[in-house]
Write an enzyme that holds these catalytic residues in place. Sequence first.
Site, PDB file in Angstrom:
ATOM      1  N   LYS B  80       0.850  -1.200   0.000  1.00  0.00           N
ATOM      2  CA  LYS B  80       0.000   0.000   0.000  1.00  0.00           C
ATOM      3  C   LYS B  80       0.880   1.243   0.000  1.00  0.00           C
ATOM      4  O   LYS B  80       1.862   1.313   0.747  1.00  0.00           O
ATOM      5  CB  LYS B  80      -0.923  -0.023   1.221  1.00  0.00           C
ATOM      6  N   SER B 155      -9.806   1.711   2.449  1.00  0.00           N
ATOM      7  CA  SER B 155      -8.920   2.460   1.589  1.00  0.00           C
ATOM      8  C   SER B 155      -7.845   1.611   0.905  1.00  0.00           C
ATOM      9  O   SER B 155      -7.223   2.067  -0.039  1.00  0.00           O
ATOM     10  CB  SER B 155      -8.225   3.543   2.406  1.00  0.00           C
ATOM     11  N   SER B 179     -10.204  -0.607   6.718  1.00  0.00           N
ATOM     12  CA  SER B 179      -9.597  -0.433   5.388  1.00  0.00           C
ATOM     13  C   SER B 179      -8.815  -1.634   4.867  1.00  0.00           C
ATOM     14  O   SER B 179      -8.370  -1.615   3.718  1.00  0.00           O
ATOM     15  CB  SER B 179      -8.692   0.799   5.378  1.00  0.00           C
TER      16      SER B 179
END
Lengths: 98, 495
Positions: B80, B155, B179
């Site tokens: 990420k 996210s 997330s």
Amino acid sequence: MAITRDEIAHLARLSRLALSDEELDTLAPQLDVIIGAVARVAEVAAGDIPPTTHAVPLTNVFRADITRPSLPRTDALAGAPAVEDGRFRVPRILDMDE
Amino acid sequence: MTDVIRFSAARTAAAIAAGELSALEATQAALDRIAKVDDRINAFLHVDVDGALAAAREVDRRRAAGEALGPLAGVPLALKDVFTAQGMPTTCGSRILEGWYPPYDATIVSKLRAAGVVIIGKANMDEFAMGSSTENSAYGPTRNPWDTDRIPGGSSGGSAAAVAAFETPIAIGTDTGGSIRQPAAVCGLVGVKPTYGGVSRYGLVAFSSSLDQAGPLARTVTDAALLHATIAGHDPLDTTSVELAPPAVVAAAASRNLRGVRIGVVRELSGDGYDIGVRARFSDALEVLVGLGAEVVEVSCPHFTYALPAYYLIAPSECSSNLARFDAMRFGLRVGDDGEAGAEEVMTRTRGAGFGPEVKRRIILGTYALSSGYYDAYYGQAQKVRTLISQDFAAAYERVDVLVSPTTPTVAFRLGEKVDDPVAMYLSDLCTIPSNLAGGPAMSLPVGLAEGLPVGFQIMAPAFADDRLYRVGGALEAALEARRGHPFLDDAPAL
């Protein structure tokens, strides 16, 4: 108690956030709805309840005071928007008449 | 080995260790897959071809030299884009950090590199990890590999989509309010939020410091456990990191029966607002758990109903403070430095130009909640509610070993469906937020399809009992796969 456009502008100034007129027009009603939704926390009777600031309680976290090399200056400055004489170059921080 | 991309991480690493596959071949297969499908998925913001190939060659060299390799050596991974990794840009999905190369590695990155994991690139995300659909990325949305008209969750949507699209077998995400688990649920993956403090946050760009936690995304419970074990452990560089040995998650993932395990169904996380299909798959999974020997009871956690509003006061408050560091002085974007404007004016212009709408909304909301006159009613009250939620968990864990719920109230929604309705978007995290507020670990794993889309099942455990997630998740996954006859992701349409 509706959140006004002026209040949003004030909060934006506190946050150092330039917002356009369109953004202020959009944010005011949105914030009003969001705050209406989150205000539900007031329904909970929590008078004597201690607040939680942190999920896992930790106190007095120490580590040995050992000297370590710091980030080399060139590395620290590599991502800066502006550099001068081996330092961060920033816009003026005082008004002209100060 | 044309199907290398469909191998689990465990199988990839085993094949590399046995000399049946080189790390270079595994890495090239991932890069080829990305080249083939990522223009349709947009899971990656940056692909580090040279760095990945070099890391793979190093694993192959170590193997040839007879060195012992770790259980994930040579396995490609999507990281990420909220973690710093040298040699790659870190953007956090934001214009304000566009083109910024960090000067140090996050602790997670150091651990992955030491384990021989091949970091393929940086995965797309909602800007600064604020969102539930990855539509808040400044670099365009990621799409769900199951249906590219739908959101991959957020996210950590890029991390999840990369794994679901067979671009990489594993990925790292972060979970502040769901997330990792919500994208895992809507992409049909296993995703775990470890206990707060179990995984270092050093080098993780902070959104809400008291809630943020990094964790694994994978296609199997065992792969998630292997990645969890690789990144867990105390880090002196993170003062919130706990000095406890990480739980034995890999061994727990191998469990195949649940005799004597007490499972509590959270009454408050069900009912109206939950898709019929989601409820049906959840009930099916409960029956499977009973068949495995578990005792399933209903429990009540009355304050969970207030978790969502408490979260949307606490997280924006912390974000409004954390994001003050983006001040146009030391790194990232600087706008309007015309020689006339002072530092505060440049700061204001830069933040106005560099942050997207959701980040601005949350900074304003947090600033409001922390304002004098409102502090006690909003932020202070939310922190008290947080205590009550922790007390609900504690009372429930006196009766049961784990708690369960659907991970999300609905399956993946369509792109654009909720972008103009922040409160509707926030409801995506209804079931996941309580674990962030209380700090305990939680997992989502796929338990079937509704309307042809994945449904996630959430397991929650007490702090530092992460192994319970893997015990229950491992047994449930195996039983469901035996009944289905093939791995869950085989049902995903071909890309």
